[in-house]
Write an enzyme that holds these catalytic residues in place. Structure first.
Site, short mmCIF file in Angstrom:
data_model
loop_
_atom_site.label_atom_id
_atom_site.label_comp_id
_atom_site.label_asym_id
_atom_site.label_seq_id
_atom_site.Cartn_x
_atom_site.Cartn_y
_atom_site.Cartn_z
N LYS A 5 -15.58 7.28 4.44
CA LYS A 5 -15.43 5.88 4.82
C LYS A 5 -16.45 5.49 5.89
CE LYS A 5 -10.66 5.22 3.42
NZ LYS A 5 -9.42 4.47 3.73
N GLU A 60 -16.87 5.10 0.24
CA GLU A 60 -16.51 3.68 0.32
C GLU A 60 -17.75 2.85 0.64
OE1 GLU A 60 -12.90 1.95 2.67
OE2 GLU A 60 -14.63 1.93 4.02
N ARG A 111 24.95 11.50 2.52
CA ARG A 111 23.93 10.59 3.04
C ARG A 111 22.53 11.14 2.85
NH1 ARG A 111 22.41 6.60 2.08
NH2 ARG A 111 24.59 6.00 2.17
#
Length: 288
Positions: A168, A197, A101
């Site tokens: 940003k 940005e 898994r």
């Protein structure tokens, strides 16, 4: 394709964490099988997909039991069809079942990421734009997913908060303006690329004047982006370091991707490359 040689420790740590999460104090179900029992297993894909993540699969079985042989039938980055065999396992039955898994989780997730990236990359193959990933990745799988992005034909933005500046809106406000933020970035790490940005043409001019290396055009329409590209190219044509690079970002989907790519921007960043990927359906069949 991203070179994994520098990330072997990351792969080993990610696998170790995943095995601890899954196996814990021991696989009690696998203990039903005699320890000396040897076995073989085949893993097949039930989907059409780009394969990515072989290194993580190999590391899973290396950590579970180094005597397990992983015999690959496909190459990294190869398209596979439903029902195609991907690899064969030979070794102790307990080890094969214990690692199953965990190994398939890595392979299905990274192959799903690579397949989605190829879907996007094919849409802009007629242009020169580079599609970039973001930091919107599954926690703990940053390197793994960014590797899968490169397998799928797209490109990597910064790996984390430590290796590149991306200034940003909140950074700009906290620093007192675009020029101040860019100047401080150059002071902190001279020579490191600085990206900022912007949301308006006025901010674009501020970023150009402050000598940003890359400017992210956030939520511009394709029509506005064409104007921004032409404007930036004309104002930075004689720049010693070459024209400032431009990146498009913000709510760009597979439906709007091509119009944005045709505006002339250098890059388009898309969070969906990693955060919206669909895992590939895989199956392991054991023969005792």
């Amino acid at each position: 394709m991203m070179n994994l040689n520098a990330f072997q420790n990351d792969i080993a740590q990610a696998v170790a964490f995943a095995l601890q999460e899954d196996v814990g104090s021991g696989d009690i179900t696998a203990m039903l099988i005699p320890a000396e029992r040897q076995s073989k297993a085949r893993v097949i894909s039930r989907d059409r997909a780009i394969i990515a993540g072989k290194a993580w699969v190999n590391e899973v079985f290396r950590q579970v039991d180094p005597s397990v042989q992983v015999i690959w039938k496909v190459s990294e980055g190869e398209w596979v069809r439903p029902g195609q065999e991907l690899f064969e396992l030979v070794g102790p039955a307990r080890a094969l079942l214990t690692g199953e898994r965990c190994a398939l989780n890595f392979l299905q997730t990274l192959s799903g990421t690579a397949t989605r990236c190829r879907f996007y990359a094919d849409k802009v193959a007629s242009t020169q734009v580079q599609l970039l990933d973001t930091r919107k990745t599954i926690p703990g799988l940053r390197i793994a997913q960014k590797y899968a992005v490169s397998v799928g034909g797209c490109y990597n933005h910064r790996v984390g908060l430590y290796d590149a500046f991306l200034i940003k809106e909140n950074h700009i406000m906290a620093c007192g303006g675009i020029a101040e933020a860019i100047a401080e970035a150059h002071r902190i790490a001279p020579g490191k690329a600085v990206e900022v940005e912007v949301e308006t043409m006025a901010q674009l001019d501020e970023a150009i004047a402050a000598d940003a290396d890359i400017i992210m055009l956030d939520n511009f329409t394709p029509e506005e982006m064409v104007v921004a590209v032409q404007h930036t190219r004309s104002k930075t044509a004689n720049r010693a370091k070459g024209p400032i690079k431009l990146e498009a970002s913000g709510n760009i989907t597979d439906k709007t991707l091509l119009p944005y790519a045709q505006t002339g921007v250098d890059y388009i960043s898309i969070g969906a490359l990693t955060k919206d990927c669909k895992a590939v359906d895989l199956s392991m069949r054991v023969s005792m």
